[in-house]
Design an enzyme around this catalytic site. Structure first.
Site, PDB file in Angstrom:
ATOM      1  N   LYS A  14      44.259  -8.263 -52.590  1.00 40.30           N
ATOM      2  CA  LYS A  14      44.058  -7.727 -51.231  1.00 40.30           C
ATOM      3  C   LYS A  14      45.263  -7.961 -50.333  1.00 40.30           C
ATOM      4  O   LYS A  14      45.671  -7.077 -49.597  1.00 40.30           O
ATOM      5  CB  LYS A  14      42.876  -8.429 -50.521  1.00 40.30           C
ATOM      6  N   ARG A  89      33.266 -10.567 -43.869  1.00 32.63           N
ATOM      7  CA  ARG A  89      32.813 -11.182 -45.118  1.00 32.63           C
ATOM      8  C   ARG A  89      31.292 -11.350 -45.140  1.00 32.63           C
ATOM      9  O   ARG A  89      30.741 -11.744 -46.159  1.00 32.63           O
ATOM     10  CB  ARG A  89      33.431 -12.571 -45.249  1.00 32.63           C
ATOM     11  N   ARG A 134      47.889 -23.734 -53.235  1.00 30.79           N
ATOM     12  CA  ARG A 134      46.735 -23.547 -52.355  1.00 30.79           C
ATOM     13  C   ARG A 134      45.601 -24.420 -52.858  1.00 30.79           C
ATOM     14  O   ARG A 134      45.211 -24.342 -54.008  1.00 30.79           O
ATOM     15  CB  ARG A 134      46.305 -22.067 -52.348  1.00 30.79           C
TER      16      ARG A 134
HETATM   17  P1  AMP Z   1      41.169 -15.560 -48.186  1.00 34.69           P
HETATM   18  O1  AMP Z   1      42.625 -15.852 -48.156  1.00 34.69           O
HETATM   19  O2  AMP Z   1      40.814 -14.256 -47.512  1.00 34.69           O
HETATM   20  O3  AMP Z   1      40.579 -15.659 -49.572  1.00 34.69           O
HETATM   21  O4  AMP Z   1      40.467 -16.691 -47.301  1.00 34.69           O
HETATM   22  C1  AMP Z   1      40.591 -18.058 -47.615  1.00 34.69           C
HETATM   23  C2  AMP Z   1      39.441 -18.836 -47.009  1.00 34.69           C
HETATM   24  O5  AMP Z   1      39.444 -18.670 -45.573  1.00 34.69           O
HETATM   25  C3  AMP Z   1      38.045 -18.400 -47.436  1.00 34.69           C
HETATM   26  O6  AMP Z   1      37.644 -18.989 -48.660  1.00 34.69           O
HETATM   27  C4  AMP Z   1      37.216 -18.912 -46.268  1.00 34.69           C
HETATM   28  O7  AMP Z   1      37.081 -20.315 -46.305  1.00 34.69           O
HETATM   29  C5  AMP Z   1      38.110 -18.590 -45.085  1.00 34.69           C
HETATM   30  N1  AMP Z   1      37.875 -17.228 -44.587  1.00 34.69           N
HETATM   31  C6  AMP Z   1      38.772 -16.196 -44.587  1.00 34.69           C
HETATM   32  N2  AMP Z   1      38.258 -15.096 -44.013  1.00 34.69           N
HETATM   33  C7  AMP Z   1      36.995 -15.430 -43.645  1.00 34.69           C
HETATM   34  C8  AMP Z   1      35.945 -14.734 -43.012  1.00 34.69           C
HETATM   35  N3  AMP Z   1      36.080 -13.458 -42.636  1.00 34.69           N
HETATM   36  N4  AMP Z   1      34.781 -15.394 -42.792  1.00 34.69           N
HETATM   37  C9  AMP Z   1      34.639 -16.692 -43.136  1.00 34.69           C
HETATM   38  N5  AMP Z   1      35.578 -17.419 -43.757  1.00 34.69           N
HETATM   39  C10 AMP Z   1      36.760 -16.797 -44.011  1.00 34.69           C
END
Ligand code: AMP
Length: 190
Positions: A14, A89, A134
C-alpha cells in the site's frame, strides 16, 4: 477532488503504491501508519499513548485518529485530492471520513484493495523487518496485524461494494505491473 482509499493487508504494498499514485495524479498521500510512527519517534504525548498498541499490531482507538485526520486534511488547500493509505480501518472510521469529507462537499471517489495471500505477506514483512527495524514486523505481531485486518477492516470492503466504489487489484507481480492495474482503474474514474 479525487479521493482514493487504498486497502490491503499489511505488507501488500500500500505504501509503495500510494506514493506512486500520489505522484502521478498530483494527490496528497495520507498514511496514518506514517503519522503514528512519526508521533512515536518524536515522543509526543499521543505518540507515547500509541506506542504499545502500534508495536503489538493493535489498532489505535478511533477517537484519537479522527482528530489527527481532521488536521491532516485541513493542512492542504487547492489540491486535486487524497490517497488514504491505512485509513479507514474500521466501520466507524469510514463513517467519520465521510463526515469530514462532506463538510467540504467532498466524498470518497474510489476504493481499491491489494489482494495478497497470507504466506506472501508474512514473507515480505519478515524481509522488511531486516531492512527497516519496525517493531511490528515480528512474526507474532504480523499474524496479529493480519487477523486485525480480517476482523476489523475487511468488513469495509462490503460497504464500499454496496456503494459501487470498490475494485480489487491483484497485489502479486512487479511494482510497475500492479501500478499499471491501479492506474487503469483510476483512469476510468477521472
Ligand atoms: P500501517 O503502517 O498502516 O500498517 O500502520 C501501522 C500501525 O499503526 C497499525 O498496526 C496500527 O497500530 C496503527 N494504525 C495505522 N492506521 C490506523 C488506523 N486507521 N486506525 C487505527 N490504527 C491505525
Amino acid at each position: 477532488m479525487f479521493n482514493l482509499i487504498l486497502f490491503g493487508p499489511p505488507g501488500s504494498g500500500k505504501g509503495t503504491q500510494s506514493a506512486k499514485i500520489a505522484e502521478k495524479y498530483g494527490l496528497v498521500h495520507i498514511s496514518t501508519g506514517d503519522i503514528f510512527r512519526n508521533e512515536i519517534k518524536q515522543q509526543t504525548e499521543l505518540g507515547v499513548k500509541f506506542k504499545s498498541l502500534v508495536e503489538k499490531g493493535e489498532l489505535v482507538p478511533d477517537e484519537l485518529i479522527i482528530d489527527i485526520l481532521d488536521s491532516a486534511l485541513h493542512k492542504y488547500q487547492n489540491i486535486n485530492g487524497f490517497v488514504f493509505d491505512g485509513f479507514p480501518r474500521t466501520l466507524n472510521q469510514s463513517g467519520e471520513l465521510d463526515n469530514l469529507l462532506k463538510k467540504d462537499k467532498e466524498s470518497v471517489t474510489l476504493v481499491l484493495a491489494l489482494d495478497v495471500n497470507d504466506n506472501e505477506v508474512v514473507t515480505r514483512l519478515l524481509k522488511r523487518a531486516q531492512i527497516e527495524d519496525r517493531k511490528d514486523d515480528s512474526e507474532d505481531v504480523i499474524k496479529n496485524r493480519l487477523q486485525v485486518y480480517k476482523d476489523q477492516t475487511y468488513p469495509l470492503i462490503d460497504l464500499y461494494k454496496k456503494q459501487n466504489k470498490f475494485v480489487g487489484i491483484k497485489g502479486i507481480g512487479s511494482i510497475d505491473e500492479i501500478f499499471g492495474n491501479i492506474c487503469g482503474e483510476i483512469d476510468k474514474k477521472v
